[in-house]
Design a protein around this motif. Structure first.
Motif, PDB file in Angstrom:
ATOM      1  N   GLY A 101      44.591  33.486  33.931  1.00 14.82           N
ATOM      2  CA  GLY A 101      43.158  33.232  34.008  1.00 14.82           C
ATOM      3  C   GLY A 101      42.497  33.806  35.237  1.00 14.82           C
ATOM      4  O   GLY A 101      41.306  33.575  35.472  1.00 14.82           O
ATOM      5  N   GLN A 102      43.250  34.578  36.056  1.00  8.89           N
ATOM      6  CA  GLN A 102      42.672  35.250  37.218  1.00  8.89           C
ATOM      7  C   GLN A 102      42.370  36.706  36.878  1.00  8.89           C
ATOM      8  O   GLN A 102      43.264  37.454  36.479  1.00  8.89           O
ATOM      9  CB  GLN A 102      43.608  35.218  38.424  1.00  8.89           C
ATOM     10  CG  GLN A 102      43.104  36.067  39.586  1.00  8.89           C
ATOM     11  CD  GLN A 102      43.592  35.598  40.927  1.00  8.89           C
ATOM     12  OE1 GLN A 102      42.801  35.208  41.777  1.00  8.89           O
ATOM     13  NE2 GLN A 102      44.902  35.603  41.118  1.00  8.89           N
ATOM     14  N   PRO A 103      41.118  37.146  37.032  1.00 11.05           N
ATOM     15  CA  PRO A 103      40.773  38.528  36.694  1.00 11.05           C
ATOM     16  C   PRO A 103      41.541  39.556  37.520  1.00 11.05           C
ATOM     17  O   PRO A 103      41.820  39.355  38.707  1.00 11.05           O
ATOM     18  CB  PRO A 103      39.270  38.590  36.989  1.00 11.05           C
ATOM     19  CG  PRO A 103      38.801  37.188  36.834  1.00 11.05           C
ATOM     20  CD  PRO A 103      39.924  36.341  37.357  1.00 11.05           C
ATOM     21  N   CYS A 104      41.869  40.653  36.873  1.00  7.99           N
ATOM     22  CA  CYS A 104      42.499  41.790  37.541  1.00  7.99           C
ATOM     23  C   CYS A 104      41.494  42.483  38.469  1.00  7.99           C
ATOM     24  O   CYS A 104      40.319  42.124  38.523  1.00  7.99           O
ATOM     25  CB  CYS A 104      42.991  42.795  36.507  1.00  7.99           C
ATOM     26  SG  CYS A 104      44.312  42.200  35.441  1.00  7.99           S
ATOM     27  N   ASP A 105      41.977  43.502  39.180  1.00  6.46           N
ATOM     28  CA  ASP A 105      41.120  44.299  40.066  1.00  6.46           C
ATOM     29  C   ASP A 105      40.304  45.283  39.218  1.00  6.46           C
ATOM     30  O   ASP A 105      40.585  46.482  39.162  1.00  6.46           O
ATOM     31  CB  ASP A 105      41.984  45.066  41.076  1.00  6.46           C
ATOM     32  CG  ASP A 105      42.772  44.143  41.981  1.00  6.46           C
ATOM     33  OD1 ASP A 105      42.258  43.061  42.305  1.00  6.46           O
ATOM     34  OD2 ASP A 105      43.899  44.509  42.357  1.00  6.46           O
ATOM     35  N   MET A 106      39.269  44.765  38.567  1.00  4.55           N
ATOM     36  CA  MET A 106      38.577  45.548  37.553  1.00  4.55           C
ATOM     37  C   MET A 106      37.794  46.721  38.142  1.00  4.55           C
ATOM     38  O   MET A 106      37.654  47.754  37.479  1.00  4.55           O
ATOM     39  CB  MET A 106      37.659  44.647  36.729  1.00  4.55           C
ATOM     40  CG  MET A 106      38.413  43.655  35.848  1.00  4.55           C
ATOM     41  SD  MET A 106      39.662  44.448  34.790  1.00  4.55           S
ATOM     42  CE  MET A 106      38.646  45.548  33.811  1.00  4.55           C
TER      43      MET A 106
END
Length: 379
Positions: free
Chosen positions: A133-138
């Motif tokens: 649930g933690q966003p990647c380095d988008m």
């Protein structure tokens, strides 16, 4: 301590969902119909995307996204090895080759530097996986994609409600795929959705999700519909049903509350465990809103299997996420993956334990889990 029975996960279903399902059963629209359409509109509005396409699983969402963007035989798709089988399998089923880029030890998410190293002339897409649930380095991932003209399809099975730099996951890239499986932060029992800002891509996925025919059940059987249809492409049976959408309509309304509870419980876990020798708690990177579908800890001072067994003996259900894809026999046979590939993923897998975390837990349940961890680590 009283005898405990705290499972790893339980869904939170209320009377509103039950009443909506009953209404659906009485309406006669059991397959894809008006409630599926309404649910799609609500998903799009919630994520900030222009379009949402509801399907029967995140697996279907990922597969349709690859097909809609023309990913196929001879292509390569870079993704994380630290994910469930579906992420890699859909690449294989599209005819392409999965290429695994190692992950970061602090987030479990794919490392943009490793993506860069994995790009070849055959690379056509990147599938970042928002682990736990933690966003990647988008930002970094999108810059790489722009430099090499690559499609970005996010595997957000864990990440409905998560945010990256103030924007909801689902509104950042070419396509974003969500899961509404029974254990996820919101559920339709089984189910998923794709969000995109590209109308042509959305229309293509709507055709492919129902055998490739030109009209879905609503367009054929509603009062405004017509029985006539044509097969435009050879598609799949990937549609969501109104029974599932009936659950989803109310689950989505409750999602922010579910997320708030998960974040509160995660903070309590971290406060109690971060200074415990032999246990490493998860981090939340700056500019991200982590929705804690999972609360993964690393157990460093004892055997992971012994930890899970001793917790189970005390009535606490734990799990492991995931066995990295490059370690599975099918990927070793088909793509010559080696167990020594992706060392960060391998190391994290050997130490990771997912603790119980869900809104239906009580504060007493949470305190009991923490107490049991201390007993396992120190008694």
């Amino acid at each position: 301590m009283d005898e405990l029975n705290i499972p790893y996960c339980l869904p939170e279903i209320g009377e509103e969902e039950i009443a909506e399902v009953v209404d659906t059963l009485r309406s006669g629209w059991l397959t894809m119909g008006p409630k599926t359409i309404a649910f799609e509109e609500q998903i799009a509005a919630y994520t900030g995307a222009k379009y949402a396409v509801a399907v029967n699983s995140c697996t279907a969402a990922l597969h349709l996204s690859l097909l809609a963007y023309g990913i196929g035989r001879g292509d390569e798709v870079i993704t994380s090895p630290y994910t469930f089988a579906s992420t890699g399998n859909v690449i294989v089923h599209s005819g392409a080759r999965p290429v695994f880029a190692d992950i970061q030890r602090d987030t479990f998410n794919i490392d943009p530097e490793k993506i860069n190293e994995a790009i070849t002339p055959k690379t056509k897409a990147i599938i970042p996986v928002h682990f736990a649930g933690q966003p990647c380095d988008m930002k970094e991932i999108q810059e790489i994609a722009d430099d090499h003209n690559l499609v970005v399809i996010e595997d957000a099975a864990h990440a409905i409600g998560a945010e990256y730099r103030g924007k909801k996951i689902g509104s950042l890239s070419d396509a974003t795929c969500f899961s509404f499986y029974a254990t996820k932060n919101m559920t339709t029992g089984e189910g998923g959705a794709v969000t995109t800002d590209d109308q042509k891509i959305a229309d293509k996925m709507r055709i492919l999700r129902l055998h490739g025919i030109s009209k879905d059940a609503w367009k054929r059987y509603s009062a405004q519909g017509s029985w006539y249809y044509e097969i435009e492409e050879c598609g799949w049976k990937y549609n969501m049903t109104d029974i599932q959408a009936a659950l989803g309509i109310h689950q989505l309304r409750k999602l922010d509350g579910f997320v708030a509870t998960r974040r509160k419980y995660a903070e309590m876990y971290s406060a109690a465990l971060r200074d415990l020798e032999g246990v490493v708690t998860p981090v939340e990177k700056e500019g991200r809103k982590h929705v804690y579908h999972l609360y993964p800890v690393l157990v460093n001072e004892m055997n992971r299997g012994d930890f899970i067994r001793e917790m189970a003996e005390m009535g606490i259900g734990c799990s492991v996420h995931f066995i990295p894809l490059h370690q599975h026999p099918a990927y070793q046979k088909l793509f010559e993956c080696m167990k020594g590939d992706c060392p960060n993923a391998t190391w994290l897998y050997e130490h990771e334990v997912s603790l119980p975390l869900y809104p239906k837990m009580s504060l007493m349940d949470l305190e009991s889990v923490i107490s049991c961890i201390n007993r396992v680590m120190y008694d």
